[in-house]
Design a protein around this motif. Structure first.
Motif: not given
Length: 221
Positions: A10, A15, A48, A50
């Motif tokens: 992280r 992100f 991934g 965010f």
């Protein structure tokens, strides 16, 4: 037998980046049907996300490959045959999701911790490919053409989470999800070389359903 591994990190910007991978080997042996074989498969993926305040974005992609070698015996009155073949295939999947978390006020009960609800919308694409195969053996040997099946899905729903403090250092977390999913794809794929035959299955059909789940993992601290 096999293994699965993964790691993620992280970043301070919000992100999260990670990867995962694995490999398995499976041996098959059916004495009653006089058949045996081995299946080797491996996969790798990246993902991934965010997060900024209540907003969350999640993305990922996975590739898997499979190789098999199977042997079968065909025996009945006046006939006996042994056939073998190598089979191969691969699958690719990509997915994405957007969510917005809403933190609810704690209930009057002291054991119930603050609850969160997250409405979300997501989509995924899956492509499954099968290589051409041809058995070697006698009159009972089979063959098949290469085939690819593609399916896209969209999901909208809400997931919830809460915790219960039961004391004795054993908090309980409750998770639940309710959603509506639709798949887009060829509803009636036909086996190669058999235009008069049709097969319908859930993963490749156009279908709609409500999806729900619940879990209660216990974590002791």
């Amino acid at each position: 037998s096999g293994f699965v591994l993964g790691a993620d990190v992280r970043l301070e910007t919000g992100f999260r980046l990670g990867f995962t991978g694995g490999y398995t080997v499976t041996s098959l042996d059916s004495a009653g049907r006089l058949s045996s074989g081995t299946i080797q498969s491996g996969f790798g993926g990246v993902y991934g996300g965010f997060e900024r305040g209540p907003f969350a974005l999640r993305l990922g992609a996975v590739y898997a490959d499979q190789a098999s070698r199977l042997r079968r015996s065909v025996t009945f009155a006046g006939f006996s045959d042994s056939d073998t073949a190598r089979y191969g295939g691969s699958a690719v999947q990509g997915f994405g999701e957007i969510g917005y978390r809403i933190v609810m006020a704690a209930a009057p009960a002291p054991a119930l911790q603050p609850t969160s609800l997250e409405p979300f919308v997501g989509g995924a694409y899956v492509s499954i490919g099968r290589d051409r195969f041809a058995e070697t053996g006698g009159l009972a040997a089979l063959s098949g053409a290469a085939q690819t099946t593609e399916v896209a899905t969209s999901t909208v729903g809400v997931r919830g989470q809460t915790s219960l403090d039961l004391g004795a250092g054993a908090p309980v977390s409750l998770h639940g999800l309710v959603g509506y999913r639709r798949a887009y794809g060829e509803p009636r794929p036909s086996p190669s070389g058999c235009p008069g035959w049709w097969a319908t299955a859930g993963p490749t059909a156009r279908w709609c359903r409500r999806r729900s789940s619940a879990s209660a993992p216990v974590r002791a601290s």
